[in-house]
Write an enzyme that holds these catalytic residues in place. Structure first.
Site, short mmCIF file in Angstrom:
data_model
loop_
_atom_site.label_atom_id
_atom_site.label_comp_id
_atom_site.label_asym_id
_atom_site.label_seq_id
_atom_site.Cartn_x
_atom_site.Cartn_y
_atom_site.Cartn_z
N LYS A 90 36.72 41.15 41.93
CA LYS A 90 37.64 42.27 42.00
C LYS A 90 37.84 42.89 40.62
CE LYS A 90 39.26 43.30 45.38
NZ LYS A 90 38.73 44.19 46.46
N HIS A 104 34.15 49.81 42.85
CA HIS A 104 34.81 50.90 43.59
C HIS A 104 35.03 52.11 42.69
CE1 HIS A 104 35.26 48.03 46.79
NE2 HIS A 104 36.03 47.25 46.05
#
Length: 357
Positions: free
Chosen positions: A78, A96
């Site tokens: 993450k 992302h």
């Protein structure tokens, strides 16, 4: 002959993130083939540091990747911490950052400032564009399971990690309860996981994929108690669910699960919410009244089953880690995507980012 890779597995800063991109079993296989692996201390990682030591890995203090030698690839899952401003290593994680998500420009600017690179795991693909390592199955499984438990009134917050046997037992105890369900993207990894969880709970889901989403039957879409979206797109498409759908007079939907959580991107196919939910607050009420609608959109769903999810992901990923420095490896494709994005984007400078904060 390419150089043998050097890997540095960082601690995840998110408190709810208990997965590991590489499990001790697979780390041992890489070490036996000459790969040097350093693993940071982490109080939350589900696999004890001692297991990595037995696998032949070195250890390092939490957060010390910033001082790792430049030839190490920093491996995580993450988001990175906000500092340092300049990133000089090649990082492997889910960034992302390529579809205009919130904070994407700032992250890419940090790489540009330090001369590092993002090898985004979402873009580690084969020649046909299929992802080579993904958590999709377990994301779909957990997302659908949470929807069923919520519909039965059995979902308690804050959430905590489970083993699959425990989760399946909870699903089977109320088999058949929770209403009916529609899974969009049912043939993909996440969709298959969602369908399996629903079947475990005694619910036979309606399964939609490409054929059914080409021209949506919105009345049929609204006619289910649970809607699970598992479709992640890389370009804008007509949305699957709109605010008008939620306000439709004969809408049956009571729980929406968005496994993809692409909420801040223009590629979001469920533009009915603007923020993800969390382990502390897993459910967001979208509509009040006699027929309320609730949302579950947690962006690290597989971490609720960290052992199973990590083993499955690591099994897919670790063979490719041997090829990190090879000229013909899929990592070169991930690197080209990064270079194209940095080259085509207007990136804020470090000074602009600091001023915005």
């Amino acid at each position: 002959m390419p150089d043998v890779p050097r890997l540095w597995i960082r601690h995840e800063t998110r408190a709810s993130e208990r997965r590991a991109p590489l499990v001790p079993e697979h780390a041992a296989r890489l070490v036996s083939q000459g790969v040097q692996i350093t693993v940071e201390e982490s109080p939350q990682r589900v696999f004890p540091l001692a297991d990595y030591v037995r696998a032949g890995c070195r250890t390092a203090p939490t957060g010390s990747w910033v001082d790792a030698p430049a030839d190490h690839h920093i491996l995580g899952l993450k988001e990175l911490p906000a500092r340092p401003d300049a990133l000089r290593h090649r990082h492997i994680f889910f960034g992302h950052a390529y579809k205009g998500q919130a904070g994407a420009g700032e992250l890419l600017s940090r790489f540009a400032a330090g001369g590092g690179a993002l090898l985004d795991l979402e873009y580690l693909t084969d020649d046909a564009g299929r992802r080579l390592a993904a958590f999709g199955y377990w994301a779909g499984y957990v997302g659908a399971a949470l929807a069923v438990l919520h519909r039965r009134g059995e979902l308690c917050a804050p959430l905590s990690t489970l083993e699959r046997a425990e989760l399946d037992d909870r699903l089977r105890r109320g088999a058949g309860g929770g209403g009916d369900a529609l899974v969009i993207g049912a043939l993909g990894r996440s969709g298959r996981g969602a369908c399996d969880a629903l079947e475990t709970a005694g619910i036979s889901p309606v399964r939609w994929d490409v054929a059914e989403t080409r021209v949506l039957d919105r009345e049929a879409l609204r006619g289910h108690d649970i809607l699970v979206n598992t479709v992640l797109v890389n370009r804008p498409v007509p949305p699957f669910l709109t605010p008008e759908d939620l306000d439709a007079p004969r809408r049956r939907i009571r729980v929406v699960v968005d496994v993809t959580c692409d909420v801040t991107s223009e590629c979001n196919v469920l533009p009915v919410y603007d923020a993800t939910t969390t382990w502390e607050r897993p459910v967001l009420r979208l509509r009040e009244g006699a027929h309320p609608v609730d949302l579950i959109a947690i962006d690290n769903l597989p971490s609720l089953l960290p052992v199973e999810a990590s083993h499955a992901f690591s099994a897919e990923l670790h063979p490719h880690l041997l090829d990190l420095n090879a000229d013909d490896s899929p990592w070169k494709g991930a690197l080209r995507v990064f270079e194209d994005m940095v080259g085509s984007a207007h990136l804020p400078t470090v000074e602009e980012t600091a001023h915005a904060e």
